[in-house]
Design a protein around this motif. Structure first.
Motif, PDB file in Angstrom:
ATOM      1  N   GLU A   1      62.691  41.269-100.230  1.00 15.79           N
ATOM      2  CA  GLU A   1      61.442  41.624-100.904  1.00 15.79           C
ATOM      3  C   GLU A   1      61.465  41.301-102.395  1.00 15.79           C
ATOM      4  OE1 GLU A   1      59.837  45.150 -98.048  1.00 15.79           O
ATOM      5  OE2 GLU A   1      61.577  45.575 -99.288  1.00 15.79           O
TER       6      GLU A   1
ATOM      7  N   ALA B   1      57.012  36.665-105.033  1.00 14.64           N
ATOM      8  CA  ALA B   1      56.504  36.199-103.743  1.00 14.64           C
ATOM      9  C   ALA B   1      57.552  35.319-103.060  1.00 14.64           C
ATOM     10  CB  ALA B   1      55.203  35.421-103.930  1.00 14.64           C
ATOM     11  N   THR B   2      57.568  35.375-101.744  1.00 14.19           N
ATOM     12  CA  THR B   2      58.449  34.517-100.944  1.00 14.19           C
ATOM     13  C   THR B   2      57.571  33.729 -99.989  1.00 14.19           C
ATOM     14  OG1 THR B   2      58.752  36.195 -99.231  1.00 14.19           O
ATOM     15  CG2 THR B   2      60.319  36.222-101.073  1.00 14.19           C
TER      16      THR B   2
ATOM     17  N   GLY C   1      57.223  33.884 -96.933  1.00 12.67           N
ATOM     18  CA  GLY C   1      56.648  34.701 -95.862  1.00 12.67           C
ATOM     19  C   GLY C   1      55.887  35.926 -96.314  1.00 12.67           C
ATOM     20  N   GLN C   2      55.855  36.204 -97.623  1.00 16.09           N
ATOM     21  CA  GLN C   2      55.234  37.454 -98.074  1.00 16.09           C
ATOM     22  C   GLN C   2      54.776  37.337 -99.521  1.00 16.09           C
ATOM     23  OE1 GLN C   2      57.890  40.915 -98.159  1.00 16.09           O
ATOM     24  NE2 GLN C   2      56.314  42.063 -97.102  1.00 16.09           N
ATOM     25  N   THR C   3      53.593  37.874 -99.816  1.00 21.70           N
ATOM     26  CA  THR C   3      53.121  37.899-101.194  1.00 21.70           C
ATOM     27  C   THR C   3      53.875  38.987-101.956  1.00 21.70           C
ATOM     28  OG1 THR C   3      51.375  39.530-100.813  1.00 21.70           O
ATOM     29  CG2 THR C   3      50.789  37.195-100.491  1.00 21.70           C
TER      30      THR C   3
ATOM     31  N   ALA D   1      52.313  42.394-101.187  1.00 20.98           N
ATOM     32  CA  ALA D   1      52.670  42.925 -99.863  1.00 20.98           C
ATOM     33  C   ALA D   1      54.089  43.488 -99.873  1.00 20.98           C
ATOM     34  CB  ALA D   1      52.537  41.829 -98.807  1.00 20.98           C
ATOM     35  N   ALA D   2      54.990  42.832-100.597  1.00 17.13           N
ATOM     36  CA  ALA D   2      56.363  43.335-100.698  1.00 17.13           C
ATOM     37  C   ALA D   2      56.384  44.676-101.425  1.00 17.13           C
ATOM     38  CB  ALA D   2      57.239  42.322-101.422  1.00 17.13           C
TER      39      ALA D   2
ATOM     40  N   ALA E   1      55.108  47.379 -99.143  1.00 16.54           N
ATOM     41  CA  ALA E   1      56.086  47.685 -98.097  1.00 16.54           C
ATOM     42  C   ALA E   1      57.192  48.580 -98.642  1.00 16.54           C
ATOM     43  CB  ALA E   1      56.675  46.393 -97.524  1.00 16.54           C
TER      44      ALA E   1
END
Length: 107
Positions: free
Chosen positions: A36, A58-59, A61-63, A66-67, A70
């Motif tokens: 994350e 950001a990665t 697979g995920q903004t 969103a991380a 989470a």
């Protein structure tokens, strides 16, 4: 790296005493998964709420936002000191409760 601001409010009408700032920071770091990409945490404890600032990257697979959400949701679900608190605006996540700021918006 992006900043996601998250407001926490007591889950019920009875005032819940928030944990101290340092404890909240430790709980958020403990809830973060390596993927994350949490970089920094800022916390403001106020009498009727808690303001969180989570800096994440950001990665593919995920903004970053969103991380951050989470991490926050995981901390709320697994940390007894945060029981009685929830993310302001959930489940709809009102825009005034969570905002994303990039370096482009704040040079």
């Amino acid at each position: 790296m992006e900043l996601t601001l998250i407001a926490l409010t007591p889950a019920g009408p009875v005032a819940v005493r928030p944990p101290d700032r340092r404890r909240i920071i430790d709980l958020l770091w403990a809830a973060a998964a390596p993927g994350e990409r949490l970089e920094h945490v800022s916390v403001q404890v106020r009498p009727h709420g808690i303001r969180l600032g989570l800096f994440t990257v950001a990665t593919p697979g995920q903004t970053a936002g969103a991380a951050a959400l989470a991490i926050c949701r995981r901390a709320l679900a697994s940390s007894p000191p945060l029981s009685g608190w929830h993310i302001a605006g959930e489940p709809s996540l009102r825009q005034d409760a969570i905002r994303h700021k990039t370096q482009q918006e704040h040079p």
